[in-house]
Each structure stands twice: as structure tokens, then as C-alpha cells.
Design a protein around this motif. Structure first.
Motif, short mmCIF file in Angstrom:
data_model
loop_
_atom_site.label_atom_id
_atom_site.label_comp_id
_atom_site.label_asym_id
_atom_site.label_seq_id
_atom_site.Cartn_x
_atom_site.Cartn_y
_atom_site.Cartn_z
N GLY A 220 0.79 -1.23 0.00
CA GLY A 220 0.00 0.00 0.00
C GLY A 220 0.81 1.27 0.00
N PHE A 221 2.05 1.25 -0.54
CA PHE A 221 2.89 2.45 -0.50
C PHE A 221 3.03 3.10 -1.88
CE2 PHE A 221 5.63 -1.27 -0.99
CZ PHE A 221 6.41 -0.94 -2.09
N TYR A 222 3.31 4.39 -1.88
CA TYR A 222 3.58 5.16 -3.09
C TYR A 222 4.45 6.36 -2.69
CZ TYR A 222 3.09 7.60 -7.49
OH TYR A 222 3.37 8.21 -8.68
N PRO A 223 5.49 6.68 -3.47
CA PRO A 223 5.90 6.13 -4.77
C PRO A 223 6.53 4.74 -4.68
CG PRO A 223 7.47 7.77 -4.04
CD PRO A 223 6.33 7.83 -3.06
N ARG A 224 7.00 4.26 -5.82
CA ARG A 224 7.43 2.87 -5.95
C ARG A 224 8.72 2.56 -5.20
NH1 ARG A 224 10.52 -0.54 -9.12
NH2 ARG A 224 9.51 -2.48 -9.83
N ASP A 225 9.67 3.49 -5.19
CA ASP A 225 10.98 3.22 -4.59
C ASP A 225 10.85 2.93 -3.11
OD1 ASP A 225 12.58 3.47 -6.88
OD2 ASP A 225 12.53 5.65 -6.73
N VAL A 226 11.42 1.82 -2.68
CA VAL A 226 11.38 1.43 -1.28
C VAL A 226 12.60 0.56 -0.98
CG1 VAL A 226 10.07 -0.70 -1.66
CG2 VAL A 226 9.88 0.49 0.53
N ASP A 227 13.07 0.62 0.23
CA ASP A 227 14.18 -0.22 0.66
C ASP A 227 13.72 -1.04 1.86
OD1 ASP A 227 16.82 -1.25 0.80
OD2 ASP A 227 17.27 0.12 2.44
N VAL A 228 13.76 -2.35 1.72
CA VAL A 228 13.32 -3.26 2.78
C VAL A 228 14.46 -4.22 3.09
CG1 VAL A 228 11.60 -4.95 3.51
CG2 VAL A 228 10.95 -3.10 1.95
N LYS A 229 14.81 -4.34 4.35
CA LYS A 229 15.89 -5.27 4.71
C LYS A 229 15.63 -5.86 6.10
CE LYS A 229 18.90 -1.59 6.51
NZ LYS A 229 20.21 -0.91 6.36
N TRP A 230 16.24 -7.01 6.33
CA TRP A 230 16.17 -7.68 7.62
C TRP A 230 17.46 -7.44 8.40
CZ3 TRP A 230 12.35 -10.06 10.25
CH2 TRP A 230 11.20 -10.42 9.55
N GLN A 231 17.31 -7.32 9.70
CA GLN A 231 18.46 -7.21 10.59
C GLN A 231 18.26 -8.13 11.79
OE1 GLN A 231 19.19 -3.17 11.79
NE2 GLN A 231 20.12 -2.60 9.82
N LYS A 232 19.40 -8.55 12.35
CA LYS A 232 19.36 -9.26 13.62
C LYS A 232 20.24 -8.52 14.61
CE LYS A 232 20.15 -13.50 16.15
NZ LYS A 232 20.66 -14.89 16.17
N ASN A 233 19.61 -8.02 15.65
CA ASN A 233 20.33 -7.24 16.67
C ASN A 233 21.14 -6.10 16.03
OD1 ASN A 233 19.33 -8.98 18.69
ND2 ASN A 233 21.04 -10.40 18.38
N GLY A 234 20.53 -5.45 15.03
CA GLY A 234 21.16 -4.29 14.41
C GLY A 234 22.12 -4.59 13.29
N ILE A 235 22.33 -5.87 12.94
CA ILE A 235 23.26 -6.26 11.88
C ILE A 235 22.45 -6.80 10.70
CG2 ILE A 235 25.17 -7.78 11.24
CD1 ILE A 235 25.99 -7.81 14.17
N ASP A 236 22.79 -6.31 9.49
CA ASP A 236 22.05 -6.72 8.29
C ASP A 236 22.12 -8.23 8.08
OD1 ASP A 236 21.49 -4.09 7.89
OD2 ASP A 236 22.81 -3.82 6.16
N VAL A 237 20.98 -8.80 7.67
CA VAL A 237 20.88 -10.22 7.34
C VAL A 237 20.67 -10.33 5.84
CG1 VAL A 237 19.60 -12.36 7.68
CG2 VAL A 237 19.89 -10.76 9.59
#
Length: 343
Positions: A220-237
Motif C-alpha cells: 500500500g505504498f507510493y511512490p514505488r521506490d522502497v528499501d526493505v531489509k532484515w536485521q538481527k540485533n542491528g546487523i544486516d541479514v
């Protein structure tokens, strides 16, 4: 019942914020089945605004708000596009002759565009593609074309030695003309292009043979550009699935990002969403019970809907006297003869 999701607001948004204009000129060696020999399509922020083809030979508006452009624009752009068509066809045929490709399906694409960020900075790009692969790219700093394959070396050299200084002209257009048109287009479509819709975020998990898939559903977001990421205890997964953004019927977008972790190692994971509608990064934590509870709630609701629908169907069937078996049906033609078929 526990709150299914814990929402935190942390960090600073780094997603692209601004507008961009893109053009794609495409030539195919074997037109047909709705695919013209030459097409030219323009996009603003990923939304198609205009198109031209060798079939129609007219530039026509696609986005509704482009109809606000003055009539003279369409006639002028039609004449320019016809010139681009002739040039593109000639270039594609020359490239095929050089590569000894006299037959078969081949495509030649000229892609270029510019972007204007909200902070006033701008940049452009231009590149050639052949048969769906990168072929030549323009180095804007030096105004020269760089070959990306061995086959492209001769073509790049020809472009760089032309007396018309093609690289310099393209650079000037990208840094001036392209930005100027982008500003005009975004003004025409301001209401549509500058709207901001905050994303909704849900975190669910799926356990299979001791391995847990953590799903971050952003929609349900607009505009199209989005950044989605997972982290564990603040560190990127790292994620091993491609991140594809899909459109919704209401003009917004959605994306799902998944990571696989051991079932006993889910604690501490969180999904981080960066979007232009957010002042700061949106973080959704995975919780031991709430995620699975949410999944079972969804399953329960769907099961309830199916049960109600099934009950309603049975009641309707009994009240209408509908038979449970299927019999042959017949249709008669004008001569009074009939044919039968099994449904």
C-alpha cells in the motif's frame, strides 16, 4: 490477545526522493504479433506518459494528465520521433550487418534518462542494449561511449569519432533539455506524482523442518521506490530471494522480503522499511508468538469465510432444487436438429 506487531521509528530515510524521466527506443528485426518494428516510450517516475510506434507514427499521451499538454507539443514530438525512428532503424540494421546477423530475431534498444532530486542535484544516463544485454554506455564526465562487450568496440569507436560529437550533444541534452522537460511533466502531473502513501508492514514466519522463513510484507505504498531489509540485533541479514516490487490495483505498490533462519534463532530479527513517505526508517520486530498467531488468525478468518460460503451454497442449492449430478444438455439449430455435449 497480545499486540501482533511492535512498531519502532528509528534511523533516517535514504530512499531516492525526487523525480526521474526515462525513454526507451526499441527496434526489433522481426516485427509482428502486436510488436511494431520500432517503439518509443516515455516514463516519469515509472509511469508511462507517452508512446510512439512505427505502426501509429504518432506520439500520443498515455497518462491522463499528459492531455493537459498543449496540442503543438504532440505535433512537434511526432516529427522528432519520426526522425528518431529512421535513425534507430538504420543503426540497428548496420549493427546486424557488422555482427553478420542477417536473420532471426534481434533487438536494439537505446535507453536514456535523467533524475532530479529534492535537494536540487541532478544526473543523467544513456546506454545501448543489444539482444537484451548491455552493449554501450555513455561516460558523462568524458562525453565518450564505453563498449561493454568486445562486439561493441567498433560501434563505440565510430560514435566517438563522429564529427557531430554525439557524446557531447547527448550529455548536453541530459543535463539541460531532459531536466527541463522533467520539470514540465512533473508540474502537469503534480497531483499524482507528488502524493505520498505510507506503507503498511506485517511480519510473519513459516516453519518447515526446523527452518524458519521470516516474511516482511510491505504494501500500500507510493511512490514505488522502497528499501526493505532484515536485521538481527542491528546487523544486516542477507536475503537470497530477489526483491520484486509489484503494483496494486489502486496505484500503490507492494513487496515481500524473506530470510531463512534456524527456527531457534528467530529472536532479535526485525524488518526495516525505508520510504519517501517516512521521515525515519520504520522498524517492525519479529515476536516469538505474535507472528505465528497472526498467521493463524488469517487462516482462521479465511476458513470462516469459506465455511459461511459453503453453508450458503448448500442452502441455496436445496431451496432451488438444484441437482448434484451433471446431465447432457442439448442445443437446437435453425433446422430443428440438435447436438448434445457433456458439460
Amino acid at each position: 490477545m497480545r499486540v501482533p506487531l511492535l512498531l519502532l521509528i528509528v534511523g533516517v530515510s535514504e530512499v531516492f526522493s525526487g523525480h526521474f524521466l526515462q525513454y526507451y527506443h526499441t527496434v526489433v528485426s522481426v516485427p509482428g504479433r502486436g510488436l511494431p518494428e520500432y517503439t518509443s516510450v516515455g516514463y516519469v517516475d515509472g509511469i508511462e506518459i507517452r508512446q510512439y510506434s512505427s505502426d501509429s507514427r504518432r506520439v500520443v499521451p498515455v497518462a491522463p494528465w499528459m492531455e493537459r499538454v498543449e496540442p503543438e507539443y504532440w505535433e512537434r514530438e511526432t516529427q522528432i520521433s519520426r526522425g528518431h525512428e529512421a535513425l534507430s532503424l538504420n543503426s540497428a540494421r548496420s549493427e546486424m550487418r557488422y555482427l553478420n546477423q542477417s536473420g532471426g530475431f534481434h533487438s536494439f534498444q537505446w535507453m536514456y534518462g535523467c533524475e532530479l532530486r529534492d535537494d536540487g542535484s541532478a544526473r543523467g544516463y544513456a546506454q545501448l542494449g543489444y539482444d537484451g544485454k548491455d552493449f554501450i554506455i555513455l561516460d558523462l564526465e568524458q562525453s565518450i561511449f564505453i563498449p561493454l562487450t568486445d562486439q561493441a568496440k567498433v560501434t563505440a569507436q565510430k560514435l566517438n569519432t563522429l564529427t557531430e560529437h554525439v557524446g557531447v550533444k547527448v550529455k548536453d541534452y541530459l543535463e539541460n533539455g531532459c531536466i527541463g522537460w522533467l520539470k514540465k511533466y512533473t508540474e502537469y502531473g503534480k497531483e499524482e506524482l507528488e502524493r505520498r502513501v505510507r506503507p503498511e508492514v506485517k511480519v510473519l514466519d513459516q516453519n518447515v523442518d526446523g527452518v524458519s522463513k521470516l516474511h516482511c510484507q510491505v504494501y500500500g505504498f507510493y511512490p514505488r521506490d522502497v528499501d526493505v531489509k532484515w536485521q538481527k540485533n542491528g546487523i544486516d541479514v542477507p536475503t537470497y530471494e530477489a526483491k520484486h516490487v509489484f503494483p496494486n490495483s489502486d496505484g500503490t505498490y507492494q513487496i515481500r522480503v524473506t530470510v531463512e533462519v534456524p527456527a531457534e534463532d528467530r529472536e532479535g530479527h526485525s524488518c526495516h522499511v525505508d520510504h519517501a513517505s517516512l521521515d525515519q526508517t520504520l522498524t517492525v520486530k519479529w515476536e516469538p508468538q505474535s507472528s505465528s498467531n497472526t498467521l493463524w488468525i488469517v487462516i482462521g478468518v479465511l476458513a470462516g469465510v469459506i465455511a459461511i460460503a459453503a453453508a450458503g451454497f448448500i442452502i441455496w442449492r436445496k431451496s432451488s432444487g438444484m441437482k448434484t449430478n451433471y446431465a447432457q444438455t442439448s442445443t437446437s439449430d435453425k433446422d430443428g436438429s440438435s447436438t448434445s455435449s457433456n458439460t
